[in-house]
Write a protein that holds these residues in place. Sequence first.
Motif, PDB file in Angstrom:
ATOM      1  N   TYR A  99     -27.061  29.524  35.535  1.00  0.00           N
ATOM      2  CA  TYR A  99     -26.564  30.342  34.433  1.00  0.00           C
ATOM      3  C   TYR A  99     -26.364  31.803  34.812  1.00  0.00           C
ATOM      4  O   TYR A  99     -26.045  32.625  33.958  1.00  0.00           O
ATOM      5  N   ASP A 145     -32.613  31.057  37.756  1.00  0.00           N
ATOM      6  CA  ASP A 145     -31.878  30.111  38.610  1.00  0.00           C
ATOM      7  C   ASP A 145     -32.528  30.001  39.989  1.00  0.00           C
ATOM      8  O   ASP A 145     -32.655  28.910  40.540  1.00  0.00           O
ATOM      9  N   ARG A 168     -22.539  27.102  38.443  1.00  0.00           N
ATOM     10  CA  ARG A 168     -22.507  27.877  37.189  1.00  0.00           C
ATOM     11  C   ARG A 168     -21.883  27.021  36.097  1.00  0.00           C
ATOM     12  O   ARG A 168     -20.769  26.523  36.244  1.00  0.00           O
ATOM     13  N   ASN A 179     -21.998  28.010  32.593  1.00  0.00           N
ATOM     14  CA  ASN A 179     -21.982  28.749  31.332  1.00  0.00           C
ATOM     15  C   ASN A 179     -20.912  28.222  30.376  1.00  0.00           C
ATOM     16  O   ASN A 179     -21.186  27.945  29.214  1.00  0.00           O
ATOM     17  N   HIS A 180     -19.690  28.093  30.844  1.00  0.00           N
ATOM     18  CA  HIS A 180     -18.608  27.642  29.981  1.00  0.00           C
ATOM     19  C   HIS A 180     -18.767  26.167  29.634  1.00  0.00           C
ATOM     20  O   HIS A 180     -18.490  25.761  28.505  1.00  0.00           O
ATOM     21  N   HIS A 209     -21.429  25.809  27.020  1.00  0.00           N
ATOM     22  CA  HIS A 209     -20.945  26.315  25.731  1.00  0.00           C
ATOM     23  C   HIS A 209     -20.165  25.224  24.988  1.00  0.00           C
ATOM     24  O   HIS A 209     -20.214  25.137  23.776  1.00  0.00           O
TER      25      HIS A 209
END
Length: 63
Positions: free
Chosen positions: A13, A18, A38, A40-41, A44
């Motif tokens: 993240y 991490d 990663r 994050n998106h 979401h």
Amino acid sequence: FYIANGAIIMPAYGIDADNVAAEVLAQAFPGREVVPVRINHLAHGGGGVHCITQQQPAWPVEG
């Protein structure tokens, strides 16, 4: 996380935790490369590492 041949794919993240998580996984799975991804998106939108490692059918289907 996802266990792959020779690697561990772990969600990341972009935070300090991490690195801690990667160290724990490296200790738990010696000899495997820990690969942070990663998400994050992806997270979401309600997904995770499991979602991005699913099989994809061949298209178009012949036969």
